[in-house]
Design an enzyme around this catalytic site. Sequence first.
Site, short mmCIF file in Angstrom:
data_model
loop_
_atom_site.label_atom_id
_atom_site.label_comp_id
_atom_site.label_asym_id
_atom_site.label_seq_id
_atom_site.Cartn_x
_atom_site.Cartn_y
_atom_site.Cartn_z
N TYR A 1 -12.66 -20.87 -21.77
CA TYR A 1 -13.78 -21.14 -22.61
C TYR A 1 -13.38 -21.84 -23.76
O TYR A 1 -13.82 -22.47 -24.56
CB TYR A 1 -14.79 -20.06 -22.80
CG TYR A 1 -15.37 -19.41 -21.66
CD1 TYR A 1 -16.52 -19.91 -21.34
CD2 TYR A 1 -14.89 -18.35 -20.97
CE1 TYR A 1 -17.00 -19.58 -20.20
CE2 TYR A 1 -15.55 -17.98 -19.66
CZ TYR A 1 -16.70 -18.61 -19.35
OH TYR A 1 -17.39 -18.02 -18.43
N ASN B 1 -26.49 -23.80 -17.98
CA ASN B 1 -26.36 -25.07 -17.11
C ASN B 1 -27.30 -24.91 -15.89
O ASN B 1 -27.25 -24.04 -15.16
CB ASN B 1 -24.81 -25.25 -16.68
CG ASN B 1 -24.73 -26.30 -15.72
OD1 ASN B 1 -25.37 -27.36 -15.65
ND2 ASN B 1 -23.69 -26.05 -14.78
N CYS C 1 -19.48 -25.96 -14.01
CA CYS C 1 -19.15 -24.68 -14.68
C CYS C 1 -18.45 -23.65 -13.91
O CYS C 1 -17.62 -22.63 -14.60
CB CYS C 1 -20.61 -24.00 -15.39
SG CYS C 1 -21.65 -23.63 -14.18
N HIS C 2 -18.42 -23.77 -12.55
CA HIS C 2 -17.45 -22.82 -11.89
C HIS C 2 -15.89 -22.99 -12.18
O HIS C 2 -15.12 -22.34 -11.97
CB HIS C 2 -17.46 -23.09 -10.33
CG HIS C 2 -17.16 -24.45 -9.87
ND1 HIS C 2 -18.20 -25.52 -9.77
CD2 HIS C 2 -16.15 -24.76 -9.26
CE1 HIS C 2 -17.58 -26.61 -9.20
NE2 HIS C 2 -16.17 -26.12 -9.01
N GLU D 1 -11.48 -25.92 -4.01
CA GLU D 1 -10.84 -26.79 -4.65
C GLU D 1 -9.15 -26.71 -4.96
O GLU D 1 -8.82 -27.28 -5.68
CB GLU D 1 -11.58 -27.04 -6.15
CG GLU D 1 -12.98 -27.57 -5.89
CD GLU D 1 -13.67 -27.73 -7.11
OE1 GLU D 1 -13.24 -27.48 -8.37
OE2 GLU D 1 -14.84 -28.08 -7.28
#
Length: 183
Positions: free
Chosen positions: A107, A130, A138-139, A166
């Site tokens: 953040y 979002n 945002c993940h 990912e």
Amino acid sequence: MTVHPLVTAGFDTPFGDLHVLVSPEDSVVRAAGFRPLRDVAAGLPSVLAARGWEAGEMPHVEHAVDAWLDGDADAVTTVAVDQPGGPFFQEVWAALRSVPGGEVVSYQELAQMAGRPRAMRAVGTACARNGIAPFVPCHRVIQSGGRLGSYGFGGTSVKAAMLEHEGFRVASHSPDASVTVAR
């Protein structure tokens, strides 16, 4: 000028059903998420929600989602999106779309990327508001120290699964779990 309903489609993913709403006149994603369609649509501005929606085709979104699921983690950030929010939220969401797939930011780092290095809490609020996940990814935002943190689009298990997809290893799927790179 005729106002057409928004187009909606659902995509089966390993993280749950992804529901997407697109404005047909410009093919821009207006809302998306791993929640029931009615919950995704509830985040639309009233002027768009009043148009209603109907099932339809959105090949550009389908192609991006398929590419993402096939390993091109940046594919979801190439789709045009638009959501309401003030200038700061827009800056945060734009910064989020610049975080490459396979990377995470804290953040605090995201606040710096948005030009407001001391606005960590406000960045958290922008992530929570979002309404176009995963197209605004945002993940990919985690807490300081590598902790997973929360995820409003289906909980931490969805966030952990997307990060694992990912290329990350997540110790557990709790908010306190640590995220490590498993390359």
